[in-house]
Scaffold this motif. Sequence first.
Motif, PDB file in Angstrom:
ATOM      1  N   MET A 184      -0.208 -14.198  -9.150  1.00  0.00           N
ATOM      2  CA  MET A 184       0.228 -13.850  -7.808  1.00  0.00           C
ATOM      3  C   MET A 184      -0.749 -12.866  -7.203  1.00  0.00           C
ATOM      4  N   THR A 185      -1.190 -13.127  -5.998  1.00  0.00           N
ATOM      5  CA  THR A 185      -2.139 -12.260  -5.311  1.00  0.00           C
ATOM      6  C   THR A 185      -1.386 -11.253  -4.461  1.00  0.00           C
ATOM      7  N   THR A 186      -1.753 -10.002  -4.600  1.00  0.00           N
ATOM      8  CA  THR A 186      -1.132  -8.952  -3.802  1.00  0.00           C
ATOM      9  C   THR A 186      -2.211  -8.161  -3.112  1.00  0.00           C
ATOM     10  N   SER A 187      -1.850  -7.517  -2.026  1.00  0.00           N
ATOM     11  CA  SER A 187      -2.791  -6.680  -1.302  1.00  0.00           C
ATOM     12  C   SER A 187      -2.428  -5.231  -1.489  1.00  0.00           C
ATOM     13  N   SER A 188      -3.412  -4.351  -1.425  1.00  0.00           N
ATOM     14  CA  SER A 188      -3.161  -2.928  -1.591  1.00  0.00           C
ATOM     15  C   SER A 188      -2.446  -2.381  -0.370  1.00  0.00           C
ATOM     16  N   PRO A 189      -1.490  -1.461  -0.566  1.00  0.00           N
ATOM     17  CA  PRO A 189      -0.794  -0.879   0.575  1.00  0.00           C
ATOM     18  C   PRO A 189      -1.732  -0.017   1.397  1.00  0.00           C
ATOM     19  N   ALA A 190      -1.372   0.162   2.646  1.00  0.00           N
ATOM     20  CA  ALA A 190      -2.165   1.014   3.521  1.00  0.00           C
ATOM     21  C   ALA A 190      -2.071   2.457   3.066  1.00  0.00           C
ATOM     22  N   THR A 191      -2.928   3.283   3.607  1.00  0.00           N
ATOM     23  CA  THR A 191      -2.889   4.700   3.277  1.00  0.00           C
ATOM     24  C   THR A 191      -1.532   5.282   3.641  1.00  0.00           C
ATOM     25  N   ALA A 192      -0.942   6.003   2.723  1.00  0.00           N
ATOM     26  CA  ALA A 192       0.418   6.502   2.910  1.00  0.00           C
ATOM     27  C   ALA A 192       0.442   7.752   3.775  1.00  0.00           C
ATOM     28  N   PRO A 193       1.479   7.906   4.593  1.00  0.00           N
ATOM     29  CA  PRO A 193       1.662   9.159   5.328  1.00  0.00           C
ATOM     30  C   PRO A 193       1.915  10.301   4.352  1.00  0.00           C
ATOM     31  N   ALA A 194       1.774  11.530   4.820  1.00  0.00           N
ATOM     32  CA  ALA A 194       1.899  12.693   3.946  1.00  0.00           C
ATOM     33  C   ALA A 194       3.278  12.803   3.316  1.00  0.00           C
ATOM     34  N   ASP A 195       4.307  12.241   3.961  1.00  0.00           N
ATOM     35  CA  ASP A 195       5.658  12.420   3.428  1.00  0.00           C
ATOM     36  C   ASP A 195       6.014  11.414   2.341  1.00  0.00           C
ATOM     37  N   LEU A 196       5.081  10.532   1.922  1.00  0.00           N
ATOM     38  CA  LEU A 196       5.268   9.720   0.723  1.00  0.00           C
ATOM     39  C   LEU A 196       4.233  10.182  -0.298  1.00  0.00           C
ATOM     40  N   ASN A 197       4.696  10.860  -1.352  1.00  0.00           N
ATOM     41  CA  ASN A 197       3.757  11.370  -2.336  1.00  0.00           C
ATOM     42  C   ASN A 197       3.366  10.285  -3.339  1.00  0.00           C
ATOM     43  N   ASP A 198       2.503  10.620  -4.264  1.00  0.00           N
ATOM     44  CA  ASP A 198       1.995   9.633  -5.218  1.00  0.00           C
ATOM     45  C   ASP A 198       3.106   9.044  -6.076  1.00  0.00           C
ATOM     46  N   ASP A 199       4.048   9.888  -6.502  1.00  0.00           N
ATOM     47  CA  ASP A 199       5.158   9.382  -7.316  1.00  0.00           C
ATOM     48  C   ASP A 199       6.017   8.402  -6.526  1.00  0.00           C
ATOM     49  N   GLN A 200       6.227   8.696  -5.254  1.00  0.00           N
ATOM     50  CA  GLN A 200       7.014   7.794  -4.418  1.00  0.00           C
ATOM     51  C   GLN A 200       6.285   6.470  -4.183  1.00  0.00           C
ATOM     52  N   LEU A 201       4.981   6.544  -4.006  1.00  0.00           N
ATOM     53  CA  LEU A 201       4.206   5.316  -3.842  1.00  0.00           C
ATOM     54  C   LEU A 201       4.344   4.422  -5.070  1.00  0.00           C
ATOM     55  N   LEU A 202       4.385   5.042  -6.240  1.00  0.00           N
ATOM     56  CA  LEU A 202       4.538   4.260  -7.467  1.00  0.00           C
ATOM     57  C   LEU A 202       5.971   3.769  -7.621  1.00  0.00           C
ATOM     58  N   ARG A 203       6.936   4.656  -7.403  1.00  0.00           N
ATOM     59  CA  ARG A 203       8.343   4.278  -7.550  1.00  0.00           C
ATOM     60  C   ARG A 203       8.721   3.115  -6.637  1.00  0.00           C
ATOM     61  N   TYR A 204       8.255   3.156  -5.397  1.00  0.00           N
ATOM     62  CA  TYR A 204       8.653   2.147  -4.407  1.00  0.00           C
ATOM     63  C   TYR A 204       7.548   1.105  -4.173  1.00  0.00           C
ATOM     64  N   SER A 205       6.641   0.977  -5.137  1.00  0.00           N
ATOM     65  CA  SER A 205       5.488   0.090  -4.949  1.00  0.00           C
ATOM     66  C   SER A 205       5.887  -1.360  -4.723  1.00  0.00           C
ATOM     67  N   ARG A 206       6.994  -1.818  -5.322  1.00  0.00           N
ATOM     68  CA  ARG A 206       7.386  -3.215  -5.135  1.00  0.00           C
ATOM     69  C   ARG A 206       7.924  -3.468  -3.727  1.00  0.00           C
ATOM     70  N   HIS A 207       8.422  -2.430  -3.090  1.00  0.00           N
ATOM     71  CA  HIS A 207       8.760  -2.524  -1.666  1.00  0.00           C
ATOM     72  C   HIS A 207       7.495  -2.493  -0.828  1.00  0.00           C
ATOM     73  N   ILE A 208       6.621  -1.569  -1.155  1.00  0.00           N
ATOM     74  CA  ILE A 208       5.418  -1.365  -0.355  1.00  0.00           C
ATOM     75  C   ILE A 208       4.524  -2.608  -0.386  1.00  0.00           C
ATOM     76  N   LEU A 209       4.545  -3.338  -1.484  1.00  0.00           N
ATOM     77  CA  LEU A 209       3.760  -4.562  -1.598  1.00  0.00           C
ATOM     78  C   LEU A 209       4.298  -5.698  -0.730  1.00  0.00           C
ATOM     79  N   LEU A 210       5.520  -5.566  -0.256  1.00  0.00           N
ATOM     80  CA  LEU A 210       6.077  -6.566   0.648  1.00  0.00           C
ATOM     81  C   LEU A 210       5.535  -6.307   2.051  1.00  0.00           C
TER      82      LEU A 210
END
Length: 268
Positions: free
Chosen positions: A1-27
Motif C-alpha cells: 500500500m502506498t502512503t504519502s507523508s503528512p504535511a508539516t504539523a502545526p505547533a499544537d500537534l507534538n511529535d507524540d501526537q503525530l505518531l499516536r494519530y498517524s493512521r488518521h493523518i495518513l487519511l
Amino acid sequence: MTTSSPATAPADLNDDQLLRYSRHILLDDIGVEGQTRIASARVLIVGAGGLGAPAALYLAAAGVGTLTIADADTVDLTNLQRQIVHDQSRIGINKAQSAAQTLAAINPEIRIEPLQERLSGARLQALVEASDVVLDCSDNFATRHAINRACVAARVPLVSGAAVSFDGQLTTFDARQDSAPCYHCLFGEEGDASDSPCATFGVFAPLTGMIGTAQAAEALKLLAGIGTPLVGRLLLLDARQLSWREMRYRKDPACPVCARPHAVGAAL
C-alpha cells in the motif's frame, strides 16, 4: 500500500501526537488539519451506558481534546454485559467517573470531565453551548427531547443513537442548517407517555457497540469536516439479520422546537 507523508504539523500537534494519530493523518480526508480540529474540539456525551461506553472509547482514542461525560447512574452487574467502558471492580461507582478512569488509561493526553448528574434546564443548555458536538446516548425520551431543544437553541450538531432488543437507530441533527430537521420533527413528545426504564428491556450486547461506535464516527466526521453526515437520514439496524436500511425524513414546518428557534430558550 502506498502512503504519502503528512504535511508539516502545526505547533499544537507534538511529535507524540503525530505518531499516536498517524493512521488518521495518513487519511487524505483527515490529515493534520482534520486531526488538529479533533484535538481542539469539545464533545458532550450524555449517558455513559450501552451507547456512551463505546462512543467514548473511540472518541478518546481518536484524540478529541475534551470529553465531557454526564451520567447520574452507578455501575451495576447487569451493565457489564454491554457497557464496555466499565469493569467488575467499578460496581457501585458512578458511571461517568468509571468511564473517566478507563478513558484516561487509554489516552492520558486528552481532558475528561465526568459529571455525576442528570442534565436538564440551564445546566444542560450551558454545557451544550460550550460543545462542538453533542452525543445523545441517553435512555429516555424526556432527556432526548431536552437535549434536542438545547442543541437547537445553541445551533450545535447532535448525534442521536438508540438500541433496544435487536433494533438500533442512528441519525444526526444539525441546527446550523436552517432546513435541517430536529429530533422533535422525527419523534414527537407524545412518545414520553410510553417511556419505560431501560432495565425493563433486553438488549443484544453487540448492538450497543455497533450504534455507539457509529455515533463516534458521525461525531468525528463533523469535527474534522469530512464526509456526509446523516442529516435527514435515519439508519435502522436489524441485528438479527445484520441488515441496515435507511429512512429519509424532513423538517416539520410546524415543529414547535426548530420552526420557531427564537422561542426555544423559553421552553427549556
